[in-house]
Motif scaffolding. Structure first.
Motif, PDB file in Angstrom:
ATOM      1  N   ASP A 190       1.211  -1.221   0.089  1.00 20.44           N
ATOM      2  CA  ASP A 190      -0.037  -0.279  -0.295  1.00 20.44           C
ATOM      3  C   ASP A 190       0.874   0.779   0.020  1.00 20.44           C
ATOM      4  O   ASP A 190       1.863   1.550   1.267  1.00 20.44           O
ATOM      5  CB  ASP A 190      -0.377  -0.087   1.193  1.00 20.44           C
ATOM      6  N   GLY A 211      -0.904   6.709  -1.690  1.00 26.57           N
ATOM      7  CA  GLY A 211      -1.727   7.736  -1.154  1.00 26.57           C
ATOM      8  C   GLY A 211      -1.618   9.091  -1.471  1.00 26.57           C
ATOM      9  O   GLY A 211      -1.910   9.843  -0.361  1.00 26.57           O
ATOM     10  N   ASN A 250      -4.201  12.420  -2.593  1.00 28.99           N
ATOM     11  CA  ASN A 250      -4.991  12.805  -2.676  1.00 28.99           C
ATOM     12  C   ASN A 250      -5.482  13.266  -3.656  1.00 28.99           C
ATOM     13  O   ASN A 250      -5.112  13.976  -4.093  1.00 28.99           O
ATOM     14  CB  ASN A 250      -5.064  13.244  -1.170  1.00 28.99           C
ATOM     15  N   HIS A 255      -4.328   2.996  -3.064  1.00 35.06           N
ATOM     16  CA  HIS A 255      -4.766   3.685  -2.037  1.00 35.06           C
ATOM     17  C   HIS A 255      -5.292   5.290  -1.813  1.00 35.06           C
ATOM     18  O   HIS A 255      -4.312   5.720  -0.881  1.00 35.06           O
ATOM     19  CB  HIS A 255      -4.781   3.334   0.027  1.00 35.06           C
ATOM     20  N   TYR A 275     -11.082   8.285   8.337  1.00 30.70           N
ATOM     21  CA  TYR A 275      -9.297   7.354   7.704  1.00 30.70           C
ATOM     22  C   TYR A 275      -9.666   5.676   8.554  1.00 30.70           C
ATOM     23  O   TYR A 275      -9.435   4.941   7.168  1.00 30.70           O
ATOM     24  CB  TYR A 275      -8.844   8.567   7.893  1.00 30.70           C
ATOM     25  N   ASP A 319      -9.499   2.031   6.466  1.00 28.68           N
ATOM     26  CA  ASP A 319      -7.877   1.313   6.245  1.00 28.68           C
ATOM     27  C   ASP A 319      -8.440  -0.020   6.706  1.00 28.68           C
ATOM     28  O   ASP A 319      -8.059  -0.963   6.050  1.00 28.68           O
ATOM     29  CB  ASP A 319      -7.096   2.194   7.304  1.00 28.68           C
ATOM     30  N   GLN A 341       2.391   8.635  11.120  1.00 36.94           N
ATOM     31  CA  GLN A 341       1.026   7.891  10.526  1.00 36.94           C
ATOM     32  C   GLN A 341       1.858   6.650  11.784  1.00 36.94           C
ATOM     33  O   GLN A 341       0.832   5.064  11.844  1.00 36.94           O
ATOM     34  CB  GLN A 341       0.973   7.519  10.147  1.00 36.94           C
ATOM     35  N   PHE A 346      -1.441   3.614  13.089  1.00 37.46           N
ATOM     36  CA  PHE A 346      -1.413   2.162  12.204  1.00 37.46           C
ATOM     37  C   PHE A 346      -1.025   1.045  12.875  1.00 37.46           C
ATOM     38  O   PHE A 346      -1.639  -0.040  13.442  1.00 37.46           O
ATOM     39  CB  PHE A 346      -0.156   1.341  10.978  1.00 37.46           C
TER      40      PHE A 346
HETATM   41  N1  ARG Z   1      -3.256   9.821   1.665  1.00 34.77           N
HETATM   42  C1  ARG Z   1      -2.754  10.152   2.913  1.00 34.77           C
HETATM   43  C2  ARG Z   1      -2.270  10.948   3.400  1.00 34.77           C
HETATM   44  O1  ARG Z   1      -1.974  11.395   2.202  1.00 34.77           O
HETATM   45  C3  ARG Z   1      -2.146   8.696   2.257  1.00 34.77           C
HETATM   46  C4  ARG Z   1      -2.779   6.837   3.221  1.00 34.77           C
HETATM   47  C5  ARG Z   1      -1.432   6.094   3.369  1.00 34.77           C
HETATM   48  N2  ARG Z   1      -1.551   4.566   3.409  1.00 34.77           N
HETATM   49  C6  ARG Z   1      -3.058   4.079   4.221  1.00 34.77           C
HETATM   50  N3  ARG Z   1      -3.518   2.736   3.570  1.00 34.77           N
HETATM   51  N4  ARG Z   1      -3.565   4.680   5.244  1.00 34.77           N
HETATM   52  O2  ARG Z   1      -2.159  11.107   4.690  1.00 34.77           O
END
Ligand code: ARG
Length: 592
Positions: free
Chosen positions: A119, A122, A124, A159, A324, A328, A352, A356
């Protein structure tokens, strides 16, 4: 094929055994005094206690047993009891020749082939890619290539962040600007136009505008949240607009990732699991794991051994909206049901990590992930500017990835235009292609040569330099080899028939010994998901090669066997480098 160090250790273990000692003492390591010897064994020191004698006595007896070894040229016992080892040139040569005949230069791939989902990426949707997305893309893609090289089945999933407030912000703002648009006519039941009502440039302008406005104007933000809820609950016009936003953005994302040699097998996102969430939430409640706390639905994930507080994992907000986390978790559920992977790897900003930890624990506790599915978080550090702060544009804004790539490309183009030493001038087309390849090596190597978890400084000047620990330096070395091989061909030598001989001096021997590390390098890069190990190997290899190159006359060598051997060495160096840089994600031009 057995790793070089293991072959050497085995030979030393035999010597310990023949001398009457425990063979386990014969472990060999690379010398920490390369000025004295190539390898060393400290087993006699460890054995002294066991055998009640001075270590030097053991070392001497072992050294005696090495005199007729086909591996060791010299084994010296030195006070107080070390064994200093020098390898036979013939042994090293044979090892390298065998490597060239084996697939993957003899790298012994893991026995068990696993199915792995990575994954990474990521991005947006509807927000331009910025430098923060560079690391995930580059590291994730390289790990994907490395794991495939090891024989695993690997699926890359991007993702996307495509289901949150940013979508509501855009839809709401679009509605303000185009209230008459059919997408907002709730009585409309016909088909929506196939063509998007905006272009990428408009989308790119709308998002920052709406995002800024929502921060100042609570009423405006409220509207955007309503639009998000309407989108998620399935209002037709909103869904149709969302599809348009996705189509326009994804095409742009693909173009951007392509420029980085990055691709994905799956273009899923947070939206992909929307319909899975209600069932998942029901199961969590039924399983007795999820409970209401201050209106929100949560799952406790703290453990007794925690040294830091790990807050509960929130599944639904008090207004029932998902988060979020929720997407996930639902994604883990879908991946488990559809792919049943052995492992899922997340390449995400290390900030993060706690997030996680919560998600992984929650997934295990609630049975979304199987007990034997490894969930691995690979957190990367921040890419900083020269001032040590997160990389920004000159005016202090967030740097768009596109512009960063363009800056590096231009710098590279300027350099090779200045550098035109080659007799035959490069065509404009070749110059551009070459600049592109070198620019990519600068960006990718600049990132991957650092351990992923560390922050690093993105220094354009350093990364684009043809000297030092850089991508362009590696390419420069490879181009140098190509040029010598081309000259050899032009002088009538059949380079397909050249033949490696045992080393003539230290420089060619060192180069062969470095090549022979390939298998060990790959093994640790795979086990630790560490592209930087390959970078370090390549840098050493390039340094060894350049040292050899400066020490040796190659094309003017009169001894034919010697010349042939040197050319063989060039060819092997080049092919190992080519295979290795491909795992990082770039390639070498013909000249530069
Ligand atoms: N879109 C998220 C961001 O910009 C990152 C995604 C990371 N991947 C995941 N499976 N949460 O922070």
């Amino acid at each position: 094929m057995e790793k070089l160090l293991d072959c050497i250790s085995e030979e030393m273990q035999k010597a310990f055994e023949k001398a009457g000692y425990n063979p386990d003492l014969g472990k060999v390591t690379v010398s920490n005094r390369p000025d004295l010897c190539e390898y060393q064994c400290n087993g006699a020191m460890a054995g002294a206690k066991q055998y009640h004698c001075a270590p030097i006595q053991i070392a001497q007896k072992v050294a005696e047993q090495c005199s007729d070894s086909s591996v060791f040229e010299k084994v010296e016992a030195v006070a107080p009891g070390f064994l200093n080892i020098t390898l036979r040139g013939e042994f090293v040569k044979d090892y390298v020749v065998t490597m060239t005949k084996e697939p993957k230069f003899g790298y012994a791939t893991p026995e068990k082939q696993e199915k792995i989902i990575i994954d990474y990426g990521g991005p947006n949707v509807a927000k331009p890619l910025h430098v923060g997305h560079l690391r995930s893309a580059i590291i994730g893609q390289s790990i994907k290539r490395i794991l495939r090289y090891a024989g695993h089945e690997v699926i890359g999933d991007i993702h996307m962040g495509d289901w949150g407030l940013q979508m509501g912000l855009i839809i709401n703002e679009f509605g303000i600007r185009h209230p008459e648009s059919v997408y907002f006519d709730e009585s409309y039941t016909g088909e929506y136009p196939a063509e998007a009502p905006f272009e990428l440039s408009e989308l790119e302008e709308i998002y920052p505008f709406a995002s800024a406005k929502s921060k100042e104007d609570p009423e405006y933000k409220e509207k955007a949240m309503e639009a998000t809820a309407k989108l998620q609950s399935g209002v037709r016009g909103y869904r149709a607009l969302w599809h348009h936003i996705m189509n326009v953005s994804v095409a742009d994302l693909k173009r951007n990732y392509e420029n980085l040699n990055v691709d994905f097998e799956r273009w899923n996102g947070e939206s992909s699991v929307h319909d899975v969430i209600p069932g998942m939430v029901e199961d969590m409640k039924k399983g007795g794991h999820a409970y209401i706390s201050e209106g929100a639905l949560v799952v406790d994930v703290k453990e007794e051994t925690d040294t830091k507080e790990v807050p509960p994992c929130m599944i639904l907000k008090s207004d029932g909206a998902s988060l979020y986390n929720t997407t996930d978790l639902a994604t883990i559920k879908v991946r488990t049901e559809e792919d049943d992977p052995d492992e899922i790897i997340y390449v995400v900003d290390k900030r993060q990590e706690l997030y996680f930890t919560q998600v992984f624990r929650c997934a295990r506790k609630t049975g979304l992930a199987k007990d034997d599915t490894k969930l691995r978080f690979l957190g990367f550090g921040t890419m900083n500017g020269k001032d040590g702060k997160p990389f920004k544009t000159r005016s202090g804004g967030v740097m768009r990835l596109e512009y960063l790539i363009k800056d590096i490309y231009e710098e590279m183009y300027r350099k090779i235009s200045e550098n035109k030493t080659d007799d035959a001038a490069m065509s404009e087309e070749e110059a551009q292609e070459t600049a592109k390849k070198i620019a990519l090596s600068a960006i990718i190597y600049g990132d991957l040569s650092n351990q992923a978890s560390k922050d690093y400084i993105f220094d354009i000047e350093r990364f684009t330099s043809f000297e030092g620990d850089t991508g362009p330096y590696l390419l420069y070395t490879m181009v140098r080899i190509k040029s010598i091989l081309n000259k050899a061909k032009a002088s009538g030598i059949d380079v397909d028939k050249v033949c490696l001989q045992s080393a003539y001096g230290d420089a060619d021997k060192d180069l062969m010994k470095q090549m022979a590390q390939f298998g060990a390098c790959m093994e640790s890069a795979v086990a630790e998901l560490a592209p930087h190990k390959i970078c370090a190997f390549l840098y050493d290899l390039a340094n060894n090669f350049n040292h050899f190159y400066h020490e040796t006359k190659i094309l003017t060598e009169e001894d034919e066997a010697k010349k042939s051997s040197y050319l063989a060495l060039l060819k092997i160096t080049l092919s190992i480098m080519e295979e290795s840089i491909a795992l990082l994600g770039f390639e070498a031009p013909e000249r530069m």
